[in-house]
Scaffold this motif. Structure first.
Motif, PDB file in Angstrom:
ATOM      1  N   CYS A 103       0.804  -1.278   0.098  1.00  0.00           N
ATOM      2  CA  CYS A 103      -0.139  -0.036  -0.098  1.00  0.00           C
ATOM      3  C   CYS A 103       0.878   1.199  -0.045  1.00  0.00           C
ATOM      4  CB  CYS A 103      -0.939   0.158   1.297  1.00  0.00           C
ATOM      5  SG  CYS A 103      -2.050  -1.227   1.459  1.00  0.00           S
ATOM      6  N   SER A 104       0.675   1.977  -1.160  1.00  0.00           N
ATOM      7  CA  SER A 104       1.530   3.239  -1.000  1.00  0.00           C
ATOM      8  C   SER A 104       0.767   4.387   0.054  1.00  0.00           C
ATOM      9  CB  SER A 104       1.395   3.951  -2.307  1.00  0.00           C
ATOM     10  OG  SER A 104       2.133   3.123  -3.338  1.00  0.00           O
ATOM     11  N   THR A 105       1.373   5.074   0.684  1.00  0.00           N
ATOM     12  CA  THR A 105       0.792   5.716   1.868  1.00  0.00           C
ATOM     13  C   THR A 105       1.681   6.846   2.170  1.00  0.00           C
ATOM     14  OG1 THR A 105      -0.105   5.716   4.019  1.00  0.00           O
ATOM     15  CG2 THR A 105       2.245   4.889   3.904  1.00  0.00           C
ATOM     16  N   SER A 106       1.133   7.848   2.893  1.00  0.00           N
ATOM     17  CA  SER A 106       1.828   9.005   3.353  1.00  0.00           C
ATOM     18  C   SER A 106       2.728   8.934   4.538  1.00  0.00           C
ATOM     19  CB  SER A 106       0.447  10.028   3.868  1.00  0.00           C
ATOM     20  OG  SER A 106      -0.075   9.464   5.261  1.00  0.00           O
ATOM     21  N   ARG A 107       3.652   9.731   4.689  1.00  0.00           N
ATOM     22  CA  ARG A 107       4.558   9.657   5.889  1.00  0.00           C
ATOM     23  C   ARG A 107       3.914   9.650   7.185  1.00  0.00           C
ATOM     24  NH1 ARG A 107       7.784  13.726   3.194  1.00  0.00           N
ATOM     25  NH2 ARG A 107       7.238  14.978   5.251  1.00  0.00           N
TER      26      ARG A 107
ATOM     27  N   ARG B 137      -4.675  -2.004  10.488  1.00  0.00           N
ATOM     28  CA  ARG B 137      -5.840  -1.820   9.352  1.00  0.00           C
ATOM     29  C   ARG B 137      -5.667  -0.594   8.504  1.00  0.00           C
ATOM     30  NH1 ARG B 137     -12.005  -1.983  11.137  1.00  0.00           N
ATOM     31  NH2 ARG B 137     -11.743  -4.251  11.343  1.00  0.00           N
ATOM     32  N   LEU B 138      -5.386  -0.632   7.465  1.00  0.00           N
ATOM     33  CA  LEU B 138      -5.562   0.424   6.374  1.00  0.00           C
ATOM     34  C   LEU B 138      -6.620   0.437   5.420  1.00  0.00           C
ATOM     35  CD1 LEU B 138      -1.476   0.155   5.085  1.00  0.00           C
ATOM     36  CD2 LEU B 138      -2.533   1.385   7.251  1.00  0.00           C
ATOM     37  N   TYR B 139      -7.314   1.759   5.697  1.00  0.00           N
ATOM     38  CA  TYR B 139      -8.336   1.823   4.674  1.00  0.00           C
ATOM     39  C   TYR B 139      -7.944   2.204   3.337  1.00  0.00           C
ATOM     40  CZ  TYR B 139     -10.878   2.096   8.937  1.00  0.00           C
ATOM     41  OH  TYR B 139     -11.479   1.783  10.239  1.00  0.00           O
ATOM     42  N   THR B 140      -8.256   1.418   2.301  1.00  0.00           N
ATOM     43  CA  THR B 140      -7.705   1.428   1.188  1.00  0.00           C
ATOM     44  C   THR B 140      -8.621   2.403  -0.154  1.00  0.00           C
ATOM     45  OG1 THR B 140      -8.558  -0.458   0.512  1.00  0.00           O
ATOM     46  CG2 THR B 140      -6.497  -0.469   1.588  1.00  0.00           C
ATOM     47  N   HIS B 141      -7.696   2.802  -1.070  1.00  0.00           N
ATOM     48  CA  HIS B 141      -8.184   3.064  -2.503  1.00  0.00           C
ATOM     49  C   HIS B 141      -7.448   2.421  -3.327  1.00  0.00           C
ATOM     50  CE1 HIS B 141      -9.745   6.329  -5.267  1.00  0.00           C
ATOM     51  NE2 HIS B 141      -8.768   6.215  -5.752  1.00  0.00           N
ATOM     52  N   PHE B 142      -8.244   1.831  -4.341  1.00  0.00           N
ATOM     53  CA  PHE B 142      -7.542   0.933  -5.541  1.00  0.00           C
ATOM     54  C   PHE B 142      -7.745   1.990  -6.707  1.00  0.00           C
ATOM     55  CE2 PHE B 142      -8.160  -1.565  -9.280  1.00  0.00           C
ATOM     56  CZ  PHE B 142      -6.912  -2.534  -8.946  1.00  0.00           C
ATOM     57  N   TYR B 143      -6.372   2.336  -7.309  1.00  0.00           N
ATOM     58  CA  TYR B 143      -6.204   3.263  -8.294  1.00  0.00           C
ATOM     59  C   TYR B 143      -5.958   2.473  -9.548  1.00  0.00           C
ATOM     60  CZ  TYR B 143      -4.432   7.503 -10.507  1.00  0.00           C
ATOM     61  OH  TYR B 143      -4.257   8.432 -11.477  1.00  0.00           O
ATOM     62  N   SER B 144      -6.768   2.699 -10.725  1.00  0.00           N
ATOM     63  CA  SER B 144      -6.317   2.304 -11.764  1.00  0.00           C
ATOM     64  C   SER B 144      -6.383   3.025 -12.864  1.00  0.00           C
ATOM     65  CB  SER B 144      -7.427   0.948 -11.999  1.00  0.00           C
ATOM     66  OG  SER B 144      -6.905   0.076 -13.008  1.00  0.00           O
TER      67      SER B 144
ATOM     68  N   PHE C  48      -4.473   4.108   4.237  1.00  0.00           N
ATOM     69  CA  PHE C  48      -4.436   5.276   5.218  1.00  0.00           C
ATOM     70  C   PHE C  48      -4.966   4.472   6.571  1.00  0.00           C
ATOM     71  CE2 PHE C  48      -4.868   6.880   1.214  1.00  0.00           C
ATOM     72  CZ  PHE C  48      -3.652   7.725   1.035  1.00  0.00           C
ATOM     73  N   LEU C  49      -4.294   4.893   7.640  1.00  0.00           N
ATOM     74  CA  LEU C  49      -4.739   4.562   9.042  1.00  0.00           C
ATOM     75  C   LEU C  49      -5.939   5.014   9.504  1.00  0.00           C
ATOM     76  CD1 LEU C  49      -1.607   4.500  11.532  1.00  0.00           C
ATOM     77  CD2 LEU C  49      -3.077   2.496  10.988  1.00  0.00           C
ATOM     78  N   GLU C  50      -6.044   6.239   8.871  1.00  0.00           N
ATOM     79  CA  GLU C  50      -7.394   6.795   9.489  1.00  0.00           C
ATOM     80  C   GLU C  50      -8.375   7.302   8.177  1.00  0.00           C
ATOM     81  OE1 GLU C  50      -7.816   7.465  12.359  1.00  0.00           O
ATOM     82  OE2 GLU C  50      -6.530   7.020  13.355  1.00  0.00           O
ATOM     83  N   GLN C  51      -9.634   6.865   8.333  1.00  0.00           N
ATOM     84  CA  GLN C  51     -10.706   7.184   7.208  1.00  0.00           C
ATOM     85  C   GLN C  51     -10.578   8.794   6.713  1.00  0.00           C
ATOM     86  OE1 GLN C  51     -13.105   4.451   6.482  1.00  0.00           O
ATOM     87  NE2 GLN C  51     -13.071   6.012   4.704  1.00  0.00           N
ATOM     88  N   GLU C  52     -10.490   9.580   7.638  1.00  0.00           N
ATOM     89  CA  GLU C  52     -10.331  10.990   7.378  1.00  0.00           C
ATOM     90  C   GLU C  52      -9.263  11.005   6.390  1.00  0.00           C
ATOM     91  OE1 GLU C  52     -12.279  10.584  11.217  1.00  0.00           O
ATOM     92  OE2 GLU C  52     -10.122  10.087  10.491  1.00  0.00           O
ATOM     93  N   GLU C  53      -8.021  10.639   6.601  1.00  0.00           N
ATOM     94  CA  GLU C  53      -6.899  10.858   5.614  1.00  0.00           C
ATOM     95  C   GLU C  53      -7.043  10.189   4.121  1.00  0.00           C
ATOM     96  OE1 GLU C  53      -2.145  10.609   5.588  1.00  0.00           O
ATOM     97  OE2 GLU C  53      -3.080   9.161   6.852  1.00  0.00           O
ATOM     98  N   LEU C  54      -8.015   9.090   4.018  1.00  0.00           N
ATOM     99  CA  LEU C  54      -8.448   8.449   2.864  1.00  0.00           C
ATOM    100  C   LEU C  54      -9.513   9.350   2.358  1.00  0.00           C
ATOM    101  CD1 LEU C  54      -8.817   6.253   0.810  1.00  0.00           C
ATOM    102  CD2 LEU C  54     -10.470   5.068   2.190  1.00  0.00           C
ATOM    103  N   ASN C  55     -10.339   9.779   2.929  1.00  0.00           N
ATOM    104  CA  ASN C  55     -11.343  10.960   2.471  1.00  0.00           C
ATOM    105  C   ASN C  55     -10.580  12.142   1.586  1.00  0.00           C
ATOM    106  OD1 ASN C  55     -13.353   9.346   3.301  1.00  0.00           O
ATOM    107  ND2 ASN C  55     -13.781  10.570   5.196  1.00  0.00           N
TER     108      ASN C  55
END
Length: 205
Positions: A28-32, A45-52, A62-69
């Motif tokens: 999972c690519s993620t932020s610092r 647990r990482l909340y995910t976004h599949f990018y294609s 991302f650890l937090e749902q807010e960061e994913l949003n």
């Protein structure tokens, strides 16, 4: 496709986390910001976004749902790709990013590598435009009376900014207003209020 991945942290780098889920490692690519909170050998647990795209398939976590949003909001802006979105989130966690959008503070976004003045201003303008006038006016009109009564003179704008920022992060007006109940307002900045609300929304006290 994936809502989240949960398992043991097998690898952590500044912009990458590998989560071992039953013997399968999900990169999972993620932020610092997220990477700094992960521990090798510990569960996460990482909340995910599949990018294609035609030339790229990638999983972001991302650890937090807010960061994913926030990540999804950013990549929805014209000219902002996943790499730029991660760079911004590495410099500005959700509370700061949402506040910068509400207040029009493009300078904060410019602290991220590769983010110039034009793209920072575009992000602020496009994301502010996504908020309806009803959402922007609601914090002033709909804020519960006890919360408004707690505000010292001249501080109501911070309350409005905090509630509007929660809307940016994907929360409903009802959730934002409920989270503001009991928020210490004396001398608190908008960012302090946002952090307080996020803790409450996450179940913390």
């Amino acid at each position: 496709m994936f809502y989240y991945v949960e398992g043991t942290v097998a690898l952590v780098e500044p912009s990458l986390a590998v989560i071992d889920c039953g013997g399968v490692g999900y990169a999972c690519s993620t932020s610092r910001t997220t990477a700094a909170q992960l521990k090798l050998g510990k569960k996460a647990r990482l909340y995910t976004h599949f990018y294609s795209r035609e030339d790229q398939v990638q999983l972001f976590g991302f650890l937090e749902q807010e960061e994913l949003n926030c990540f999804r909001l950013l990549i929805g802006v014209s000219g902002v790709g996943p790499k730029a979105a991660l760079a911004i989130l590495s410099e500005a966690p959700p509370s700061k990013l949402a506040l910068s959008i509400i207040t029009g503070d493009a300078k904060l976004l410019m602290q991220a590598p590769g983010i110039g003045k034009k793209i920072a201003q575009r992000i602020v303008l496009e994301l502010r435009d996504k908020m309806s006038s009803e959402q922007q006016d609601a914090p002033a009109a709909g804020l519960p009376a006890p919360t408004l009564a707690q505000q010292p003179k001249g501080s109501v704008n911070h309350t409005q900014e905090a509630v509007a920022a929660l809307l940016v992060l994907g929360y409903t007006q009802a959730e934002a207003f409920a989270a503001m109940e009991g928020c210490p307002a004396d001398g608190a900045s908008a960012e302090d209020m946002i952090r307080y609300c996020l803790k409450r929304l996450a179940g913390g006290k």
